[in-house]
Design an enzyme around this catalytic site. Structure first.
Site, mmCIF file in Angstrom:
data_model
loop_
_atom_site.group_PDB
_atom_site.id
_atom_site.type_symbol
_atom_site.label_atom_id
_atom_site.label_comp_id
_atom_site.label_asym_id
_atom_site.label_seq_id
_atom_site.Cartn_x
_atom_site.Cartn_y
_atom_site.Cartn_z
ATOM 1 N N CYS A 199 71.176 -99.510 -53.253
ATOM 2 C CA CYS A 199 71.768 -100.834 -53.475
ATOM 3 C C CYS A 199 70.712 -101.828 -53.972
ATOM 4 C CB CYS A 199 72.344 -101.375 -52.177
ATOM 5 S SG CYS A 199 73.808 -100.523 -51.607
ATOM 6 N N ASN A 247 71.111 -102.428 -58.267
ATOM 7 C CA ASN A 247 71.528 -101.106 -57.795
ATOM 8 C C ASN A 247 71.141 -100.045 -58.817
ATOM 9 O OD1 ASN A 247 73.642 -102.273 -59.361
ATOM 10 N ND2 ASN A 247 75.175 -100.926 -58.483
ATOM 11 N N ILE A 248 70.787 -98.877 -58.303
ATOM 12 C CA ILE A 248 70.325 -97.754 -59.133
ATOM 13 C C ILE A 248 71.074 -96.512 -58.658
ATOM 14 C CG2 ILE A 248 68.329 -96.395 -59.866
ATOM 15 C CD1 ILE A 248 66.578 -98.853 -58.937
ATOM 16 N N GLU A 249 71.947 -95.987 -59.503
ATOM 17 C CA GLU A 249 72.776 -94.855 -59.097
ATOM 18 C C GLU A 249 72.185 -93.540 -59.599
ATOM 19 O OE1 GLU A 249 76.757 -95.935 -60.304
ATOM 20 O OE2 GLU A 249 76.886 -97.425 -58.699
ATOM 21 N N GLU A 291 70.059 -104.786 -52.857
ATOM 22 C CA GLU A 291 69.334 -105.430 -51.754
ATOM 23 C C GLU A 291 68.159 -104.575 -51.308
ATOM 24 O OE1 GLU A 291 72.539 -104.907 -52.139
ATOM 25 O OE2 GLU A 291 73.779 -106.138 -50.836
ATOM 26 N N CYS A 306 72.415 -101.791 -45.910
ATOM 27 C CA CYS A 306 71.500 -102.883 -46.296
ATOM 28 C C CYS A 306 71.368 -103.902 -45.166
ATOM 29 C CB CYS A 306 71.999 -103.557 -47.571
ATOM 30 S SG CYS A 306 71.800 -102.498 -49.021
ATOM 31 N N CYS A 354 76.295 -104.104 -47.965
ATOM 32 C CA CYS A 354 76.862 -102.964 -47.224
ATOM 33 C C CYS A 354 76.160 -102.841 -45.867
ATOM 34 C CB CYS A 354 76.722 -101.679 -48.036
ATOM 35 S SG CYS A 354 75.074 -100.936 -47.960
HETATM 36 N N1 THU Z 1 76.190 -102.040 -54.042
HETATM 37 C C1 THU Z 1 75.069 -102.799 -53.953
HETATM 38 O O1 THU Z 1 74.105 -102.616 -54.701
HETATM 39 N N2 THU Z 1 75.046 -103.788 -53.026
HETATM 40 C C2 THU Z 1 76.119 -104.157 -52.265
HETATM 41 O O2 THU Z 1 76.019 -105.125 -51.531
HETATM 42 C C3 THU Z 1 77.367 -103.396 -52.339
HETATM 43 C C4 THU Z 1 77.345 -102.176 -53.184
HETATM 44 C C5 THU Z 1 76.235 -101.003 -55.082
HETATM 45 C C6 THU Z 1 76.199 -99.584 -54.608
HETATM 46 C C7 THU Z 1 76.850 -98.867 -55.767
HETATM 47 O O3 THU Z 1 75.862 -98.617 -56.760
HETATM 48 C C8 THU Z 1 77.847 -99.879 -56.321
HETATM 49 O O4 THU Z 1 77.431 -101.143 -55.825
HETATM 50 C C9 THU Z 1 79.293 -99.609 -55.919
HETATM 51 O O5 THU Z 1 79.385 -99.457 -54.551
#
Ligand code: THU
Length: 142
Positions: A58, A47-49, A60, A99, A96
């Protein structure tokens, strides 16, 4: 689970490695993914925010977009692991809804496997159809 156990474990191990690269300074929740294509390649993702939150991606989708951008569009399975920073994987981390929809674009819902680690470190496998019943995909447009 259709996937052979050693391959399932390899994908989980690679997802755990990918999670080390997660950039999650805002949620503090680090996720890793490892996507297996039919051509036997494995694409890792994290994941990259973003400070403006909405553009966050996310793990995935990072893995899927890496693969598709390299010409790979046929997939067998993805492993996904996640937990707060500083913790080991101690829970399921189901993808989520966004994804799941991206998976629906490229994967066969009856056969594509989503691998998870449970609290006891057992590998659990779910089909995309189990996680996204009656999904809307490319065939829905025909
Ligand atoms: N996130 C994912 O990368 N994949 C998931 O299946 C659930 C959520 C990330 C999104 C965000 O950066 C962090 O987790 C919290 O929601």
């Amino acid at each position: 689970m259709n996937l052979e156990k050693p391959m399932a474990q390899k994908l989980i191990d690679m997802a755990i490695k990918a999670r080390d690269m997660a950039y999650a300074p805002y949620s503090g929740f680090k996720v890793g993914a490892a996507l297996l294509s039919k051509s036997d390649k494995i694409y890792m993702g994290c994941n990259i925010e973003s400070a403006s939150y909405t553009p966050s991606n996310c793990a995935e989708r990072t893995a899927f977009f890496k693969a598709v951008s390299e010409g790979d569009k046929d997939f067998l399975a993805i492993a996904v692991v996640g937990a707060p920073e500083g913790e080991n994987i101690n829970r399921l981390c189901p993808p989520c809804g966004v994804c799941r929809q991206v998976m629906m674009e490229f994967c066969d819902p009856d056969n594509f496997e989503i691998l998870q680690l449970d609290e006891d470190k057992n590998v659990k496998s779910f089909t995309l159809k189990e996680l996204l019943p009656m999904g809307f995909g490319p065939k829905s447009l025909i």
